[in-house]
Each structure stands twice: as C-alpha cells, then as structure tokens.
Design a protein around this motif. Sequence first.
Motif, PDB file in Angstrom:
ATOM      1  N   ALA A 156      32.148  80.815 -18.608  1.00  0.00           N
ATOM      2  CA  ALA A 156      30.974  79.710 -18.926  1.00  0.00           C
ATOM      3  C   ALA A 156      31.132  78.929 -19.386  1.00  0.00           C
ATOM      4  O   ALA A 156      31.927  77.880 -19.323  1.00  0.00           O
ATOM      5  N   VAL A 157      29.987  77.840 -19.855  1.00  0.00           N
ATOM      6  CA  VAL A 157      30.203  76.418 -20.810  1.00  0.00           C
ATOM      7  C   VAL A 157      29.128  76.333 -21.217  1.00  0.00           C
ATOM      8  O   VAL A 157      27.909  77.175 -22.096  1.00  0.00           O
ATOM      9  N   SER A 158      29.669  75.328 -22.443  1.00  0.00           N
ATOM     10  CA  SER A 158      29.076  74.632 -23.150  1.00  0.00           C
ATOM     11  C   SER A 158      29.142  73.860 -24.013  1.00  0.00           C
ATOM     12  O   SER A 158      30.610  73.186 -23.435  1.00  0.00           O
ATOM     13  N   ASP A 159      28.126  73.201 -25.185  1.00  0.00           N
ATOM     14  CA  ASP A 159      29.015  71.713 -25.755  1.00  0.00           C
ATOM     15  C   ASP A 159      28.729  71.597 -27.156  1.00  0.00           C
ATOM     16  O   ASP A 159      28.573  72.571 -27.244  1.00  0.00           O
ATOM     17  N   THR A 160      30.260  70.202 -27.012  1.00  0.00           N
ATOM     18  CA  THR A 160      30.037  70.603 -28.824  1.00  0.00           C
ATOM     19  C   THR A 160      28.852  70.392 -29.629  1.00  0.00           C
ATOM     20  O   THR A 160      29.459  69.659 -31.146  1.00  0.00           O
ATOM     21  N   ARG A 161      27.590  70.135 -28.944  1.00  0.00           N
ATOM     22  CA  ARG A 161      26.176  70.022 -30.280  1.00  0.00           C
ATOM     23  C   ARG A 161      26.786  70.806 -31.087  1.00  0.00           C
ATOM     24  O   ARG A 161      26.784  71.943 -30.872  1.00  0.00           O
ATOM     25  N   VAL A 162      25.506  70.489 -32.306  1.00  0.00           N
ATOM     26  CA  VAL A 162      25.415  71.726 -33.350  1.00  0.00           C
ATOM     27  C   VAL A 162      23.906  72.272 -33.012  1.00  0.00           C
ATOM     28  O   VAL A 162      23.816  73.484 -33.172  1.00  0.00           O
ATOM     29  N   ALA A 163      23.187  71.651 -32.008  1.00  0.00           N
ATOM     30  CA  ALA A 163      22.180  71.974 -31.165  1.00  0.00           C
ATOM     31  C   ALA A 163      22.898  72.335 -29.517  1.00  0.00           C
ATOM     32  O   ALA A 163      21.734  71.868 -28.663  1.00  0.00           O
ATOM     33  N   THR A 164      23.331  72.844 -29.759  1.00  0.00           N
ATOM     34  CA  THR A 164      24.408  73.115 -28.194  1.00  0.00           C
ATOM     35  C   THR A 164      23.603  73.989 -27.093  1.00  0.00           C
ATOM     36  O   THR A 164      22.175  75.070 -27.384  1.00  0.00           O
ATOM     37  N   ASP A 165      24.030  73.856 -25.456  1.00  0.00           N
ATOM     38  CA  ASP A 165      23.600  74.447 -25.345  1.00  0.00           C
ATOM     39  C   ASP A 165      24.500  75.844 -24.505  1.00  0.00           C
ATOM     40  O   ASP A 165      25.978  74.781 -24.555  1.00  0.00           O
ATOM     41  N   TYR A 166      24.592  76.686 -24.366  1.00  0.00           N
ATOM     42  CA  TYR A 166      25.373  77.541 -23.539  1.00  0.00           C
ATOM     43  C   TYR A 166      25.037  78.478 -22.011  1.00  0.00           C
ATOM     44  O   TYR A 166      23.665  79.007 -21.982  1.00  0.00           O
ATOM     45  N   TYR A 167      25.870  78.416 -21.612  1.00  0.00           N
ATOM     46  CA  TYR A 167      25.025  78.784 -19.816  1.00  0.00           C
ATOM     47  C   TYR A 167      25.853  79.756 -19.043  1.00  0.00           C
ATOM     48  O   TYR A 167      27.536  79.158 -19.593  1.00  0.00           O
ATOM     49  N   ARG A 168      26.274  80.900 -17.821  1.00  0.00           N
ATOM     50  CA  ARG A 168      26.917  80.703 -17.094  1.00  0.00           C
ATOM     51  C   ARG A 168      25.972  81.488 -15.549  1.00  0.00           C
ATOM     52  O   ARG A 168      25.325  81.663 -15.793  1.00  0.00           O
ATOM     53  N   VAL A 169      27.130  81.667 -14.957  1.00  0.00           N
ATOM     54  CA  VAL A 169      26.900  81.995 -13.999  1.00  0.00           C
ATOM     55  C   VAL A 169      26.672  83.800 -13.940  1.00  0.00           C
ATOM     56  O   VAL A 169      27.615  83.765 -14.261  1.00  0.00           O
ATOM     57  N   LEU A 170      25.326  84.476 -13.280  1.00  0.00           N
ATOM     58  CA  LEU A 170      26.146  85.904 -13.653  1.00  0.00           C
ATOM     59  C   LEU A 170      25.885  86.581 -12.311  1.00  0.00           C
ATOM     60  O   LEU A 170      26.226  85.532 -11.314  1.00  0.00           O
ATOM     61  N   PRO A 171      27.269  87.481 -12.451  1.00  0.00           N
ATOM     62  CA  PRO A 171      27.615  88.172 -10.904  1.00  0.00           C
ATOM     63  C   PRO A 171      26.488  87.740 -10.017  1.00  0.00           C
ATOM     64  O   PRO A 171      26.864  88.132  -9.282  1.00  0.00           O
ATOM     65  N   ASP A 172      25.113  88.395  -9.940  1.00  0.00           N
ATOM     66  CA  ASP A 172      24.346  88.499  -9.192  1.00  0.00           C
ATOM     67  C   ASP A 172      23.885  87.155  -8.767  1.00  0.00           C
ATOM     68  O   ASP A 172      22.915  87.137  -8.311  1.00  0.00           O
ATOM     69  N   GLY A 173      24.415  86.116  -9.376  1.00  0.00           N
ATOM     70  CA  GLY A 173      23.660  84.721  -8.365  1.00  0.00           C
ATOM     71  C   GLY A 173      22.489  83.915  -9.514  1.00  0.00           C
ATOM     72  O   GLY A 173      22.226  82.904  -9.076  1.00  0.00           O
ATOM     73  N   ARG A 174      22.587  84.748 -10.713  1.00  0.00           N
ATOM     74  CA  ARG A 174      21.279  84.584 -11.342  1.00  0.00           C
ATOM     75  C   ARG A 174      22.035  83.468 -12.355  1.00  0.00           C
ATOM     76  O   ARG A 174      23.210  83.157 -12.994  1.00  0.00           O
ATOM     77  N   LEU A 175      21.096  82.076 -12.758  1.00  0.00           N
ATOM     78  CA  LEU A 175      22.263  81.924 -13.859  1.00  0.00           C
ATOM     79  C   LEU A 175      21.084  81.916 -15.527  1.00  0.00           C
ATOM     80  O   LEU A 175      20.368  82.302 -15.513  1.00  0.00           O
ATOM     81  N   LEU A 176      22.207  81.901 -16.078  1.00  0.00           N
ATOM     82  CA  LEU A 176      22.011  82.464 -17.845  1.00  0.00           C
ATOM     83  C   LEU A 176      22.049  81.573 -18.441  1.00  0.00           C
ATOM     84  O   LEU A 176      23.095  80.849 -18.370  1.00  0.00           O
ATOM     85  N   TRP A 177      21.299  80.960 -19.319  1.00  0.00           N
ATOM     86  CA  TRP A 177      21.045  79.802 -19.809  1.00  0.00           C
ATOM     87  C   TRP A 177      20.147  79.210 -21.308  1.00  0.00           C
ATOM     88  O   TRP A 177      19.794  80.166 -21.367  1.00  0.00           O
ATOM     89  N   GLY A 178      21.273  79.598 -22.795  1.00  0.00           N
ATOM     90  CA  GLY A 178      20.847  79.669 -23.738  1.00  0.00           C
ATOM     91  C   GLY A 178      20.737  78.545 -24.377  1.00  0.00           C
ATOM     92  O   GLY A 178      21.445  77.732 -24.328  1.00  0.00           O
ATOM     93  N   GLY A 179      20.009  78.343 -26.013  1.00  0.00           N
ATOM     94  CA  GLY A 179      20.284  77.511 -26.876  1.00  0.00           C
ATOM     95  C   GLY A 179      19.481  77.776 -27.883  1.00  0.00           C
ATOM     96  O   GLY A 179      18.727  78.626 -27.860  1.00  0.00           O
ATOM     97  N   ARG A 180      19.354  76.604 -28.242  1.00  0.00           N
ATOM     98  CA  ARG A 180      18.215  75.990 -29.104  1.00  0.00           C
ATOM     99  C   ARG A 180      18.276  77.478 -30.341  1.00  0.00           C
ATOM    100  O   ARG A 180      18.961  78.556 -30.049  1.00  0.00           O
ATOM    101  N   ALA A 181      17.808  76.316 -31.604  1.00  0.00           N
ATOM    102  CA  ALA A 181      17.400  77.427 -32.988  1.00  0.00           C
ATOM    103  C   ALA A 181      16.390  77.081 -33.926  1.00  0.00           C
ATOM    104  O   ALA A 181      16.097  76.264 -33.813  1.00  0.00           O
TER     105      ALA A 181
END
Length: 435
Positions: free
Chosen positions: A275-300
């Motif tokens: 999985a991947v994230s970055d060091t910003r307070v307003a961070t993005d985080y994401y990972r490739v799911l087992p079924d080949g989709r990309l899950l992407w999260g972030g914002r608050a």
Amino acid sequence: MSGYPPTHYAATRTDDAHWPGLDGDHETETCIVGGGLAGVAAALALAERGRSVILLEAHRIGWGASGRNGGLATRGYPIAMPALADRLGIDEAKTLWRLSSEALALLRRRAEALGPTVLVGHGALRCRMAEHPDSLGSYVSAMNERFNAGLVHLPAAQLGAMLATDRYADGYLNPSSLQLHPLNLARGMATAGAQHGAHLHEGAAVVSLKRRGSAWTVTTKAGAVTARHVVLAGGAHLGLLHRRLGLATVPVASFVMTTEPAPERIRQAIATEAAVSDTRVATDYYRVLPDGRLLWGGRASALEPNAARLARLLRGDMARIYPQLADLKVEMAWGGLMPISRHRMPVIGPLEQGLWAAACFGGLGLVNTTLAGELIAGAIADGDDRYRHFAPFGLPFAAGSAGRAAFQFIYWRHQLGDQFQQMRRRASRPAKETP
C-alpha cells in the motif's frame, strides 16, 4: 436491504449474517456501545477471557468508518513517534510503541485465522512529496535505532522503479503493515466473539446511559441492559451520550473510491504489492486490490459530498499523481466519519467508575482499536492498568460536531501550504529548451 451504505467492502463482504435487536431487560458484566472495530475487539477480548458481555450496535456490525476505511493496518499513532518521545520522554514513547506493536501482532493473528478474505496483503510505502525538503533517511534511521521499527529507506531511484510518478522524492517501506478488508474483519471478529459467548445486537441504538448505584443502565427503544461496566465505542456516531466524551470528539469525514479493474495498466504505474501513502497532512493513500482495481483514499472534510462529486474529487487527486491513469472509470466512491480528538491520540481508559472510553482513533484505527479492546478487557477482567499510558493526553474540549468548522479551516490551511510548495517547485524547475 443490507443496511450497509454502498461501498466496495459491503459489495464484497463474505457473509450477511444478522444479529437480533435487543428486546426486554438484560444483565451482564460489561455492555459495549458500538459495533465497530473497537467494540467488537473489546467484546472478543472479554469473551475470550470468559466474561459476560453484551454489545449494542445502532446499525450493522462495522457499519461506520470501521467498515469503510482504506484497510491499512500499521503501528504507531497520529502523532509521530519522535514527537511523542520529545513530549513524554523516550521510555514512555517506547512503551506506547510496544503496545501498538503488540496490538498489530494480535490483529495479524486474528486476521490470519479469519482467512484470505480478511488479510489481503502485506507492506506499506510512505513517500515524501518532491516539493518537501529533508530526506526520509534520517527519520528511518532514528525510528530503527530508537524503536527497532524495521523500516527500509528507499532512495528516489529505487522508489521510482516502483511508482511511475514524478511527485515523490524518497520513501520508506514498512514490511510489518497489513492490508485488510475492514468490513470482513469487523464481521469476522464479531462472529468469533459470539462463538466465545458474547451477545451481539444490531439495530439497537442507545438512547440513554444512567448510573444506578454501582451499576449502569444502558437503554434502547426496545430494551435495557444493566451492567457493572460500560464501554463507549461508538466512534463519531456516539453523539452526546456521554457529554464530556462527545464534546472532546470531532467527527471528520474521509473518503475512498475504487476504480474499474485494469490490472495491467495499474501495475505499469504502481509496480508494488505494498500500500502507498505520503507524508502530507492532506495525504493520499492507495493500494491495488486483488481483483485488479485501484482503491484510492484521501481528503478530510467537515462536509460529506455526494458520491458523484466524491468520485470527481478523488479521481482528480489520483490523476495529479498518476496522469496516465486519469481516464480510469470510478466504480464506487463513499465517505465515512472518523472521530478525532484535539490532541490526535486515542482516548482509551476510564471516564468514571465502571465507564470506559475506546474512542478517537482518527486515521490509524485498524491497529489501535484492537489495542483499546485489549487494554480495556484486560483492565476489567485482570486488573491490568496499562491504559494509564494514555492518561496524560486527557480529554480536552473540542466542541464536538461544532468543532468540525475549526478542523476544516486547519485542513484547508494545510492543503494551501501543500499547493504553494508544489507551485514553488514547478517555478524553480529550469525551463525546457526549445529546438
């Protein structure tokens, strides 16, 4: 109707077992309010110790942020360990790190026992934005030397071989982190608790909490529970059931989307199982799911946009990091309310005699909900007082739901700071020569 909001996790949950509502009057040693990860962790830990426990959930098990989050379980707290060491001293910081590490190990064992539909991957990358100063190498060295964290520094070239973007400088790998299906985890832990004797009730919204002598009465519309101990684990949805805890909790929305399956295209951009994230307070985080989709999260946000607007916002965030994925279709987008405190640390421990809080995990809840459940169950069943390590942070006033406006202002300020740094980086690049 499933009772769950439309999310990727609800659509891919492995069972749809229901637990009954609460009818009539009941007695138990411990009543838990809230069927998210903290609540089911406490119920399971108490039931494993042979103690009587009733859990009340207003909706479905894992209905809130516990079943809607990014699915990344990692050690630590929202306050970085070096900052905790500066504030509390290195010995106390090491104790907090050890508690979180033990909780991660327990969570791993539970997830492994629940199977591959719960534990779906391992490892996490943390990346420094290219416009931010200071290599992460010194941070990695300090964490490994002071906390034996096992982090692996990744210089720019090595990170670039994994992530096809110019937005990151260096990063580090945390091999111990877990990637989970959080709704299957919550439901699986609930089932395990029930198998050990815990009594679970869905659709059992609590309307009042009153102390009566040495016991507490927890009342729903259709029944009541009398208990010696009550654990408040309702997260951002607890409201003012306990006024002081409610006014110390700020409910903040965070957001996640999943794309259409595109395994080859996504792997060309994100060539890592981590999985991947970055060091910003307003961070993005994401990972490739087992079924080949990309899950992407972030914002608050203090606000909760509708699904269509969420999809546009999150796809825009993805495209800023990976322009080559900009035309991927978004299949689902959703939000969830996470509870945070002013000091940003979890609230774990007694509020009054027999009344316990497991709250405010904001952003790093997958591990620390398990920690809260263990510490509170240990205190009730065994006299364990390790919850005292969270006492120094207290329960500072944050205005409850009214505090969301202040949070939004602070978050926007961080977003503007990130955008300004990025603009400066672009302006400092040498102009491309024209033929």
